[in-house]
Motif scaffolding. Structure first.
Motif, PDB file in Angstrom:
ATOM      1  N   VAL A   9      -0.820 -29.313  21.468  1.00 45.10           N
ATOM      2  CA  VAL A   9      -0.718 -30.255  20.354  1.00 45.10           C
ATOM      3  C   VAL A   9       0.175 -31.437  20.741  1.00 45.10           C
ATOM      4  N   ALA A  10       1.272 -31.143  21.471  1.00 45.00           N
ATOM      5  CA  ALA A  10       2.172 -32.215  21.905  1.00 45.00           C
ATOM      6  C   ALA A  10       1.461 -33.182  22.846  1.00 45.00           C
ATOM      7  N   ALA A  11       0.707 -32.639  23.819  1.00 39.16           N
ATOM      8  CA  ALA A  11      -0.024 -33.496  24.756  1.00 39.16           C
ATOM      9  C   ALA A  11      -1.074 -34.329  24.033  1.00 39.16           C
ATOM     10  N   ARG A  12      -1.787 -33.697  23.114  1.00 36.05           N
ATOM     11  CA  ARG A  12      -2.805 -34.417  22.350  1.00 36.05           C
ATOM     12  C   ARG A  12      -2.171 -35.511  21.499  1.00 36.05           C
ATOM     13  N   SER A  13      -0.991 -35.248  20.950  1.00 34.28           N
ATOM     14  CA  SER A  13      -0.304 -36.240  20.136  1.00 34.28           C
ATOM     15  C   SER A  13       0.116 -37.445  20.969  1.00 34.28           C
ATOM     16  N   ILE A  14       0.617 -37.197  22.174  1.00 34.60           N
ATOM     17  CA  ILE A  14       1.014 -38.312  23.037  1.00 34.60           C
ATOM     18  C   ILE A  14      -0.200 -39.138  23.426  1.00 34.60           C
ATOM     19  N   ILE A  15      -1.280 -38.464  23.813  1.00 37.82           N
ATOM     20  CA  ILE A  15      -2.501 -39.183  24.183  1.00 37.82           C
ATOM     21  C   ILE A  15      -3.024 -39.984  22.988  1.00 37.82           C
ATOM     22  N   GLY A  16      -3.004 -39.361  21.808  1.00 40.20           N
ATOM     23  CA  GLY A  16      -3.432 -40.074  20.606  1.00 40.20           C
ATOM     24  C   GLY A  16      -2.550 -41.270  20.304  1.00 40.20           C
ATOM     25  N   ALA A  17      -1.230 -41.120  20.539  1.00 35.99           N
ATOM     26  CA  ALA A  17      -0.308 -42.229  20.297  1.00 35.99           C
ATOM     27  C   ALA A  17      -0.573 -43.383  21.260  1.00 35.99           C
ATOM     28  N   VAL A  18      -0.862 -43.059  22.520  1.00 43.28           N
ATOM     29  CA  VAL A  18      -1.164 -44.101  23.505  1.00 43.28           C
ATOM     30  C   VAL A  18      -2.432 -44.846  23.102  1.00 43.28           C
ATOM     31  N   ARG A  19      -3.466 -44.115  22.711  1.00 45.12           N
ATOM     32  CA  ARG A  19      -4.717 -44.754  22.281  1.00 45.12           C
ATOM     33  C   ARG A  19      -4.498 -45.597  21.027  1.00 45.12           C
ATOM     34  N   PHE A  20      -3.713 -45.073  20.112  1.00 45.77           N
ATOM     35  CA  PHE A  20      -3.420 -45.795  18.872  1.00 45.77           C
ATOM     36  C   PHE A  20      -2.715 -47.110  19.192  1.00 45.77           C
ATOM     37  N   ALA A  21      -1.702 -47.038  20.049  1.00 44.04           N
ATOM     38  CA  ALA A  21      -0.951 -48.248  20.400  1.00 44.04           C
ATOM     39  C   ALA A  21      -1.843 -49.276  21.086  1.00 44.04           C
ATOM     40  N   ASN A  22      -2.680 -48.830  22.011  1.00 44.31           N
ATOM     41  CA  ASN A  22      -3.608 -49.755  22.668  1.00 44.31           C
ATOM     42  C   ASN A  22      -4.585 -50.351  21.663  1.00 44.31           C
ATOM     43  N   GLY A  23      -5.015 -49.530  20.700  1.00 45.03           N
ATOM     44  CA  GLY A  23      -5.982 -49.988  19.717  1.00 45.03           C
ATOM     45  C   GLY A  23      -5.459 -51.064  18.799  1.00 45.03           C
ATOM     46  N   ILE A  24      -4.162 -51.122  18.595  1.00 43.82           N
ATOM     47  CA  ILE A  24      -3.585 -52.150  17.717  1.00 43.82           C
ATOM     48  C   ILE A  24      -2.919 -53.268  18.518  1.00 43.82           C
ATOM     49  N   GLY A  25      -3.173 -53.265  19.825  1.00 48.05           N
ATOM     50  CA  GLY A  25      -2.656 -54.346  20.659  1.00 48.05           C
ATOM     51  C   GLY A  25      -1.236 -54.183  21.137  1.00 48.05           C
ATOM     52  N   GLU A  26      -0.654 -53.007  20.955  1.00 49.55           N
ATOM     53  CA  GLU A  26       0.723 -52.763  21.398  1.00 49.55           C
ATOM     54  C   GLU A  26       0.690 -52.153  22.803  1.00 49.55           C
ATOM     55  N   VAL A  27       0.345 -52.982  23.789  1.00 46.90           N
ATOM     56  CA  VAL A  27       0.147 -52.494  25.149  1.00 46.90           C
ATOM     57  C   VAL A  27       1.449 -51.989  25.754  1.00 46.90           C
ATOM     58  N   ARG A  28       2.519 -52.714  25.539  1.00 48.12           N
ATOM     59  CA  ARG A  28       3.805 -52.296  26.107  1.00 48.12           C
ATOM     60  C   ARG A  28       4.255 -50.957  25.510  1.00 48.12           C
ATOM     61  N   LEU A  29       4.070 -50.802  24.206  1.00 46.35           N
ATOM     62  CA  LEU A  29       4.425 -49.545  23.564  1.00 46.35           C
ATOM     63  C   LEU A  29       3.576 -48.404  24.117  1.00 46.35           C
ATOM     64  N   ALA A  30       2.297 -48.662  24.368  1.00 45.45           N
ATOM     65  CA  ALA A  30       1.426 -47.641  24.948  1.00 45.45           C
ATOM     66  C   ALA A  30       1.930 -47.208  26.317  1.00 45.45           C
ATOM     67  N   ARG A  31       2.367 -48.157  27.114  1.00 43.57           N
ATOM     68  CA  ARG A  31       2.905 -47.820  28.441  1.00 43.57           C
ATOM     69  C   ARG A  31       4.207 -47.031  28.312  1.00 43.57           C
ATOM     70  N   HIS A  32       5.011 -47.394  27.319  1.00 41.38           N
ATOM     71  CA  HIS A  32       6.260 -46.655  27.103  1.00 41.38           C
ATOM     72  C   HIS A  32       5.966 -45.203  26.735  1.00 41.38           C
ATOM     73  N   LEU A  33       4.993 -44.996  25.881  1.00 37.16           N
ATOM     74  CA  LEU A  33       4.614 -43.636  25.492  1.00 37.16           C
ATOM     75  C   LEU A  33       4.016 -42.873  26.660  1.00 37.16           C
ATOM     76  N   THR A  34       3.284 -43.572  27.537  1.00 34.07           N
ATOM     77  CA  THR A  34       2.774 -42.924  28.746  1.00 34.07           C
ATOM     78  C   THR A  34       3.924 -42.463  29.631  1.00 34.07           C
ATOM     79  N   ALA A  35       4.947 -43.314  29.753  1.00 34.68           N
ATOM     80  CA  ALA A  35       6.124 -42.929  30.540  1.00 34.68           C
ATOM     81  C   ALA A  35       6.840 -41.743  29.914  1.00 34.68           C
ATOM     82  N   PHE A  36       6.900 -41.722  28.574  1.00 34.55           N
ATOM     83  CA  PHE A  36       7.491 -40.581  27.883  1.00 34.55           C
ATOM     84  C   PHE A  36       6.701 -39.306  28.178  1.00 34.55           C
ATOM     85  N   GLY A  37       5.381 -39.398  28.097  1.00 41.39           N
ATOM     86  CA  GLY A  37       4.550 -38.238  28.420  1.00 41.39           C
ATOM     87  C   GLY A  37       4.709 -37.807  29.869  1.00 41.39           C
ATOM     88  N   ALA A  38       4.846 -38.775  30.768  1.00 42.03           N
ATOM     89  CA  ALA A  38       5.038 -38.443  32.187  1.00 42.03           C
ATOM     90  C   ALA A  38       6.360 -37.715  32.393  1.00 42.03           C
TER      91      ALA A  38
END
Length: 490
Positions: free
Chosen positions: A404-433
């Motif tokens: 569920v945690a992994a799915r939530s992070i992936i969903g958050a990254v997609r959500f951020a990209n979908g609303i144009g928050e590219v930097r936030l999406a990368r930050h969340l990817t780094a958090f997941g990493a």
């Protein structure tokens, strides 16, 4: 349940604000005197604590940053040992609750309710607590279950501050900077040969082995926390907005990598490899090239300055994989794993009970003809520990939580990209990493320092819902979100 973040309520009058701040300060002091050390030392730090509380009421992310720093630096324990001060850990939960209450009274700000994390942590706690009903050492199981409940409560109170827009970024940045500062202290000791000071327990270098154990007293556990922070620092470096910021994060990244190497943790190095692989999925081609240059420079520097002992220790990873060569440490860890698997075969459904593995180790190890240890051993693996002590039920529950945690992070990254928050999406990817590397390193370590681990797991569980809370007005919105505001928040 909906949350309208577009029209925050106006604060009370300044004079009334001051009254409530004073009341909150008095409440915190009362709690400190009630559950803490009643010596005169608490009076010496009371003014600083009061000022910190007042600032945190006005700027609540200060409290979240302070909590993060307190956890990663093991502040409470080190202050107790070094200065005989009262326990700050005992004040964490009531202090956070007081701040949330003050924010509600002053600004009508409702805390973020982390329903996914609440359900997940409650289920895990219930299974731990149930193990006390059948464990041989049921008192130990009960005490460890209560300790987990405390850690879970702190995590949930921290998540309550996610009503603030930059909550996740506050945790990640605070952790990276605090750990980098500790690494700087450790490297200073190693370079200048002063390995006995330890900076009052906050940056200990073990004299006989030269391993850097940071504020935890164990090099391997501290390496896991460093692994979590490295992708976050590299994200900041690769996405720096100006040269000065880039220079600062380059220094932070260098300190973290040097600190990880100084721990001489082979599990940490494996965890870092996993973290960097995950981080690479969120990089642009230009960033991948920059990342490659950073990697080459790092390898060259390490090869130049690292000692022969350090290189030889890390080389044993390849020796173990390719030729099956085992040193004493690896042999002992494999013995613990074998005992854990045998105990699982005997108690497959619910395990032997929380904290009860080492009660069985000696007899089982002798039966199997394994390496003898003069004291009870740990499983040296978070996942085998859960499998042995909570059985298949516990491992499946842990697997579900991490899924569920992994799915939530992936969903958050997609959500951020979908609303144009590219930097936030990368930050969340780094958090997941960072979390992936942390969890990978925990393959080789038991659950002895769980508070920070469960904090970041709780944040991961809520990552997507936190974004929906701020950007779409409802944490339970289905379908494509309706964006209220779209701006970079990293």
């Amino acid at each position: 349940m909906s949350h309208d973040t577009s029209h925050p309520a106006a604060p009370f009058r300044p004079r009334l604000n001051l009254v409530w701040m004073l009341a909150a300060g008095l409440f915190a002091g009362f709690v400190a005197l009630t559950i803490g050390d009643k010596s005169a030392k608490i009076l010496l730090v009371a003014p600083l604590a009061f000022l910190g509380l007042a600032a945190a009421i006005r700027f609540p992310l200060i409290a979240l940053a302070g909590l993060t720093v307190m956890i990663v630096t093991n502040m409470s324990q080190n202050l107790i040992v070094a200065f005989d001060l009262p326990s700050t850990a005992k004040l964490a939960a009531p202090g956070l609750f007081a701040l949330l209450a003050a924010r509600f009274l002053l600004y009508q700000e409702r805390p973020y309710i982390a329903w996914v994390a609440i359900l997940s942590l409650t289920a895990f706690f219930a299974l731990k607590l149930f193990s006390a009903t059948y464990a041989a050492r049921w008192e130990l199981s009960l005490n460890l279950s209560i300790d987990f409940a405390k850690d879970a409560l702190v995590a949930l109170l921290a998540l309550a501050f996610m009503s603030q827009r930059r909550g996740i970024e506050t945790i990640t940045t605070s952790a990276a900077l605090a750990v980098a500062a500790i690494c700087a202290l450790g490297i200073y000791q190693i370079v200048f040969g002063n390995m006995m000071a330890g900076f009052h327990g906050f940056a200990v270098v073990i004299a006989n082995s030269g391993r850097f154990s940071g504020p935890l007293g164990d090099a391997n556990f501290f390496a896991c926390i460093i692994v979590f922070t490295i992708p976050l620092a590299l994200f900041q470096l690769l996405n720096a907005r100006n040269a000065l910021s880039g220079l600062g994060w380059a220094i932070v990244s260098g300190l973290l990598i040097a600190g990880l190497l100084a721990t001489q943790s082979r599990g940490g190095l494996i965890g870092l490899a996993v973290a960097l692989l995950v981080l690479g999925t969120g990089l642009t081609l230009r960033q991948v090239l920059s990342f490659g240059v950073i990697g080459v420079v790092t390898v060259l520097l390490v090869a130049t300055v690292a000692s022969d002992e350090l290189i030889q220790r890390f080389a044993t990873i390849l020796g173990t994989v390719s030729e099956g060569e085992l040193d004493t440490s690896t042999e002992g860890r494999l013995a613990s794993w074998q005992v854990a698997l045998e105990l699982f075969k005997e108690h497959p459904v619910l395990g032997v009970g929380i904290g009860n593995f080492n009660s069985y180790y000696q007899n089982m190890a002798l039966e199997l003809g394994l390496i003898f240890r003069g004291e009870g051993r740990s499983t040296h693996s978070l996942y085998l520990e859960i499998l042995t002590e909570q059985g298949l039920v516990g491992l499946l529950l842990m697997g579900a939580i991490l899924f569920v945690a992994a799915r939530s992070i992936i969903g958050a990254v997609r959500f951020a990209n979908g609303i144009g928050e590219v930097r936030l999406a990368r930050h969340l990817t780094a958090f997941g990493a960072g979390l992936a590397g942390y969890l990978a390193a925990m393959t080789f370590l038991q659950d002895s320092f769980p508070r920070f681990l469960w904090l970041v797991i709780a944040v991961a569980l809520e990552a997507e819902w936190i974004l929906r809370y701020h950007y779409a007005g409802s944490p339970f919105l289905s379908g494509r979100p309706r964006v209220l505001r779209s701006r970079n928040v990293s």
